[in-house]
Each structure stands twice: as C-alpha cells, then as structure tokens.
Design an enzyme around this catalytic site. Sequence first.
Site, short mmCIF file in Angstrom:
data_model
loop_
_atom_site.label_atom_id
_atom_site.label_comp_id
_atom_site.label_asym_id
_atom_site.label_seq_id
_atom_site.Cartn_x
_atom_site.Cartn_y
_atom_site.Cartn_z
N THR A 132 42.79 45.27 41.58
CA THR A 132 43.86 44.48 42.20
C THR A 132 44.03 44.83 43.68
O THR A 132 43.72 45.96 44.10
CB THR A 132 45.18 44.77 41.46
OG1 THR A 132 46.27 44.21 42.20
CG2 THR A 132 45.45 46.26 41.31
N ASP A 133 44.59 43.89 44.44
CA ASP A 133 44.90 44.18 45.85
C ASP A 133 46.04 45.21 45.99
O ASP A 133 46.24 45.76 47.06
CB ASP A 133 45.23 42.89 46.62
CG ASP A 133 46.42 42.12 46.07
OD1 ASP A 133 47.01 42.54 45.05
OD2 ASP A 133 46.77 41.07 46.66
N GLU A 134 46.78 45.41 44.89
CA GLU A 134 47.95 46.31 44.99
C GLU A 134 47.56 47.76 45.27
O GLU A 134 48.40 48.56 45.68
CB GLU A 134 48.79 46.23 43.71
CG GLU A 134 49.30 44.83 43.46
CD GLU A 134 50.47 44.76 42.50
OE1 GLU A 134 51.05 45.81 42.15
OE2 GLU A 134 50.80 43.64 42.08
N TYR A 157 51.89 51.04 38.12
CA TYR A 157 50.76 50.13 37.82
C TYR A 157 49.66 50.29 38.87
O TYR A 157 48.49 50.54 38.53
CB TYR A 157 51.25 48.67 37.78
CG TYR A 157 50.12 47.67 37.87
CD1 TYR A 157 49.21 47.51 36.82
CD2 TYR A 157 49.94 46.87 39.02
CE1 TYR A 157 48.15 46.60 36.91
CE2 TYR A 157 48.89 45.97 39.12
CZ TYR A 157 48.00 45.83 38.06
OH TYR A 157 46.95 44.94 38.15
N LYS A 161 45.76 51.69 38.55
CA LYS A 161 44.57 50.90 38.88
C LYS A 161 43.74 51.62 39.97
O LYS A 161 42.52 51.64 39.91
CB LYS A 161 44.97 49.50 39.37
CG LYS A 161 45.55 48.59 38.30
CD LYS A 161 44.60 48.24 37.17
CE LYS A 161 43.48 47.32 37.58
NZ LYS A 161 42.66 46.90 36.41
P1 NAD Z 1 46.92 40.46 30.86
O1 NAD Z 1 48.05 41.43 30.75
O2 NAD Z 1 47.18 39.01 30.73
O3 NAD Z 1 45.79 40.82 29.77
C1 NAD Z 1 45.39 42.13 29.53
C2 NAD Z 1 44.52 42.13 28.27
O4 NAD Z 1 44.09 43.49 28.04
C3 NAD Z 1 45.25 41.69 27.01
O5 NAD Z 1 44.46 40.80 26.26
C4 NAD Z 1 45.50 42.99 26.25
O6 NAD Z 1 45.56 42.80 24.84
C5 NAD Z 1 44.29 43.82 26.68
N1 NAD Z 1 44.54 45.27 26.55
C6 NAD Z 1 45.61 45.95 27.02
N2 NAD Z 1 45.53 47.25 26.68
C7 NAD Z 1 44.35 47.38 25.99
C8 NAD Z 1 43.70 48.49 25.37
N3 NAD Z 1 44.24 49.72 25.38
N4 NAD Z 1 42.51 48.28 24.77
C9 NAD Z 1 41.95 47.03 24.76
N5 NAD Z 1 42.55 45.94 25.29
C10 NAD Z 1 43.73 46.12 25.91
O7 NAD Z 1 46.22 40.82 32.24
P2 NAD Z 1 45.59 39.86 33.35
O8 NAD Z 1 46.66 39.38 34.23
O9 NAD Z 1 44.68 38.91 32.70
O10 NAD Z 1 44.74 40.94 34.18
C11 NAD Z 1 43.41 41.27 33.78
C12 NAD Z 1 42.85 42.30 34.75
O11 NAD Z 1 42.84 41.75 36.08
C13 NAD Z 1 43.65 43.59 34.82
O12 NAD Z 1 42.75 44.65 34.95
C14 NAD Z 1 44.49 43.44 36.09
O13 NAD Z 1 44.77 44.69 36.66
C15 NAD Z 1 43.55 42.63 36.96
N6 NAD Z 1 44.20 41.76 37.96
C16 NAD Z 1 45.18 40.89 37.60
C17 NAD Z 1 45.73 40.03 38.55
C18 NAD Z 1 46.80 39.03 38.20
O14 NAD Z 1 47.36 38.39 39.09
N7 NAD Z 1 47.13 38.83 36.93
C19 NAD Z 1 45.28 40.08 39.88
C20 NAD Z 1 44.29 41.01 40.21
C21 NAD Z 1 43.73 41.83 39.25
O1 DAU Z 2 48.52 41.26 43.45
C1 DAU Z 2 47.86 41.28 42.22
C2 DAU Z 2 48.85 41.60 41.13
O2 DAU Z 2 49.66 40.45 40.96
C3 DAU Z 2 48.19 41.99 39.81
O3 DAU Z 2 47.46 43.17 40.00
C4 DAU Z 2 49.24 42.18 38.73
O4 DAU Z 2 48.60 42.44 37.48
C5 DAU Z 2 50.06 40.91 38.61
O5 DAU Z 2 51.09 41.09 37.65
C6 DAU Z 2 50.66 40.52 39.96
O6 DAU Z 2 51.68 41.47 40.36
P1 DAU Z 2 53.07 41.00 41.04
O7 DAU Z 2 54.07 42.05 40.80
O8 DAU Z 2 52.85 40.53 42.43
O9 DAU Z 2 53.38 39.68 40.13
P2 DAU Z 2 54.74 39.12 39.47
O10 DAU Z 2 54.43 37.75 38.96
O11 DAU Z 2 55.35 40.10 38.55
O12 DAU Z 2 55.70 38.98 40.73
C7 DAU Z 2 55.36 38.16 41.84
C8 DAU Z 2 56.47 38.32 42.87
O13 DAU Z 2 57.66 37.69 42.36
C9 DAU Z 2 56.85 39.76 43.16
O14 DAU Z 2 57.19 39.88 44.53
C10 DAU Z 2 58.08 40.00 42.28
C11 DAU Z 2 58.74 38.63 42.25
N1 DAU Z 2 59.47 38.29 40.99
C12 DAU Z 2 58.82 38.49 39.80
C13 DAU Z 2 59.45 38.20 38.61
C14 DAU Z 2 58.75 38.42 37.30
C15 DAU Z 2 60.73 37.76 41.05
O15 DAU Z 2 61.31 37.56 42.15
N2 DAU Z 2 61.36 37.47 39.86
C16 DAU Z 2 60.78 37.67 38.64
O16 DAU Z 2 61.42 37.40 37.58
#
Ligand code: NAD
Ligand code: DAU
Length: 351
Positions: A132-134, A157, A161
């Site tokens: 992730t970019d975080e 988190y 990562k």
């Molecule tokens: P998600 O939470 O939707 O899905 C995570 C999946 O991992 C689920 O299917 C869950 O059952 C599985 N999982 C969790 N713990 C596990 C374990 N111990 N063993 C096996 N499986 C397990 O997540 P996502 O948003 O699809 O993110 C997927 C990946 O991409 C993550 O590594 C996250 O850090 C990365 N990522 C997400 C975002 C985003 O915006 N969602 C952005 C950048 C990177």
């Molecule tokens: O940047 C990549 C990341 O983006 C991934 O690595 C993470 O897995 C993914 O969850 C996401 O993280 P964020 O914290 O940025 O996403 P989230 O959707 O939780 O929140 C987006 C923004 O909105 C953040 O600034 C918090 C704000 N927010 C979020 C929720 C859930 C609100 O204002 N209200 C809310 O209820």
Amino acid sequence: MKRIILITGGAGFIGSHVIRRFVRRYPEYTIVNADKLTYAGNLGNLSDIDREPNYHFRRVDIVDKQAVSALFGEFRFDGVIHLAAESHVDRSITSPDEFIYTNIIGTVNLLTAFRDTATERDVRKLFYHISTDEVYGSLEHGGFFTEQTPYDPRSPYSASKASSDHMARAFGNTYGLPFVISNCSNNYGPNQFPEKLIPLTINNIKTGKPIPVYGKGENIRDWLYVEDHASAIDVIFHAGKPGDTYNVGGDNEWKNIDLVRLLCKVMDEKLGRVTGSSEKLITYVTDRAGHDLRYAIDSSKLQKELGWRPSVTFEQGLRMTVDWYLSNEQWLETIISGAYSKYYQEMYGNR
Ligand code: NAD
Ligand code: DAU
C-alpha cells in the site's frame, strides 16, 4: 506456458478481481486461491468463475505455518501473488494484534514456504507482494510518493504492511528469493466491503442513514478503480523486474468531503431523488486517531517501464460502482447482517 500460481486473499475485494482476471485470461495457468475467509472474505465474489477447471480454492490461515506448509506440499507453486491481509485502518487502531499476525507473520510464513519449495522448472519464479501507499506516511499539500520515498508508516495497519515489505526485501537479499513489490493507492469498485468510505457512503445514502465524515473531511486520497489495479498486478507479475518496487495510483486526488458530495449527487440522480437531498445526511464525526492527511502516488515508473495506464476515468468508475451496489442488494444484505453489524454498532453507535 503452464504455471501454478498461488493467489492469497482471493476471496476479498481486490483479490477476487485479480483471481477472475487470471482465471479467464490464462486458462493454461493453475490458479490456487488460499483464503482464511475472515469477515472480509466472501466466496460469493467468485461465483461466476469458481467452476472453471483452472481454479482451485483452499481455506488456509496464512498464520498457521503447518497449513501453509501443507499447501506448498500439495502444489509446486512457481508464482505467488500475496494479497491476504487485514486491510482496514480503523480496525487496526482498535485491535492491532490481528494485523501483526496476518500481515507480518503470515507473510513470513509464505516467504519461507516459497523459499523452501519453489520449483526448479524452467519458469520465472516470483513472489509478488501487494502493498500500500500508506507505508510512505502522510503528505502535506504538495509532492508525491515515489519508489524512493522513505518509509514512515503511522498506523498499526501501515506499520504491519511496511514490516511485510521489509521482510519480502530481506528474503530477496538474504536468500536470493525473486520478489517484486507494488504499493498502490486507494481502490474502489464492486465487491468492496462496506466498512470502507465509498461503499459505506453508498449504502448509507441508499438506506437514509447519516454519512460519517471524519474530522473536517479535508483528508485527501488518490482513488484507483479496482480493475485497473488488477491490470497493473497482471503487468507487474509478468514483466516487472525482480527486486524492484512499482507504485500504482490513479493520479486522481479527492478531498473526502468533495468525494462524498459527488457520491451524493450521483446517488440522487440514480435513485431519482431531489438534488441535494443526500447531502443532508453528511455528519461530521470524531476524527480517526493519527489520521494521515494526504496520499498521492507518482506511478510514472510503472507507466514508462511497463506501459500500464488506468483504463477508466473516475466519473466512469464511480458510476459503475454505484450501479453495481444498487443492483447487488443481496450481496450487501448478506454482508451487513451478522458480524459486520456488530462492528458498525461499535464504530458508529446507532447513527
Ligand atoms: P480485503 O480486506 O477486502 O480482503 C482481504 C482478504 O484476505 C479476505 O478475503 C480475507 O479473508 C483474507 N485474509 C485475511 N486474513 C487472512 C489470513 N490470516 N489467512 C488467509 N487469508 C486471510 O482486502 P483488500 O482491500 O482486497 O486488500 C487486498 C490487499 O491489497 C491487502 O494486502 C491490502 O493491504 C492491499 N491494498 C489494498 C488497497 C485498498 O484500497 N483496498 C490499496 C492498496 C493495497
Ligand atoms: O491508500 C491505500 C489504503 O486505502 C489501503 O492500503 C487500505 O487497505 C484501504 O483500506 C484504504 O485505506 P483508507 O484508510 O484510506 O480507506 P478508508 O476507506 O477507510 O478511508 C478513506 C478516507 O475516508 C480516510 O481519509 C478516512 C475517511 N473516512 C473513512 C470512513 C470509513 C471517513 O471520513 N468516514 C468513514 O466512515
């Protein structure tokens, strides 16, 4: 070329799009989805491809070293695309432990098993770690994260990562394990769990519930349509340089409050409501602890070296996403019942 590829976390949001893409585009590959099926994992996300002959599912907790070892004993993987993780920042603030187990220990278990069993067949062995970019921390107004930006994770988190990224690099340096890492910005699109900002807002507008905006809504995120992340993963897996890192982003920055207002406008239109009626649901709530102000990705390396481009504009992607949630009510209903409803109650009370 025949390959046996492990994709972890394939029942989650991004993982399910990656699995679908690989199963359909590469019938000659065997694709194994290993997922623990936590609250975020949903096999229903894959119901359209789960009978394909090149797709296999195994329920595996990557924290369980023996289970991981057994999986690597059953299949001789030559590639791993590792997405399984605890992914929600707010959950990491209330309970960090699970993030340490899955994101760090789980990753090390996979790296170790791959190091010990990677096949010697004449194919490109690769451990592809999805990050992730975080990990880069938080930006003020100006500048972008590049692949050279020093790590500065600021939530449990992002720290977990960052730690897993370091482990992938350490296995590359110490044991010569071929690896690649990508760090992506915020994804949105179909099948995203409704704890995340966009699906939560869509659902609350639909059901007439307050839309919780943290702090003043001034935080900025860079949004990318999930299928464009899946296409980047495809390109990096096949053509990325081992040992390298690639940033993936949408070049699409939005202040949270502006994004929520845009969603209100689109939803009013789609639901045939009077313009401005959904905006009345916006409710400013207590800010997230340690809330990162701004993320913005410079993805020029990926664009120049591997020719990747996002295919969807934000306007198109957001409309496709809203349409998907409005026509998949059953998916949402199933998720919103049970465990998620308990989490929502704890986070936002009766709002
Ligand atoms: P998600 O939470 O939707 O899905 C995570 C999946 O991992 C689920 O299917 C869950 O059952 C599985 N999982 C969790 N713990 C596990 C374990 N111990 N063993 C096996 N499986 C397990 O997540 P996502 O948003 O699809 O993110 C997927 C990946 O991409 C993550 O590594 C996250 O850090 C990365 N990522 C997400 C975002 C985003 O915006 N969602 C952005 C950048 C990177
Ligand atoms: O940047 C990549 C990341 O983006 C991934 O690595 C993470 O897995 C993914 O969850 C996401 O993280 P964020 O914290 O940025 O996403 P989230 O959707 O939780 O929140 C987006 C923004 O909105 C953040 O600034 C918090 C704000 N927010 C979020 C929720 C859930 C609100 O204002 N209200 C809310 O209820």
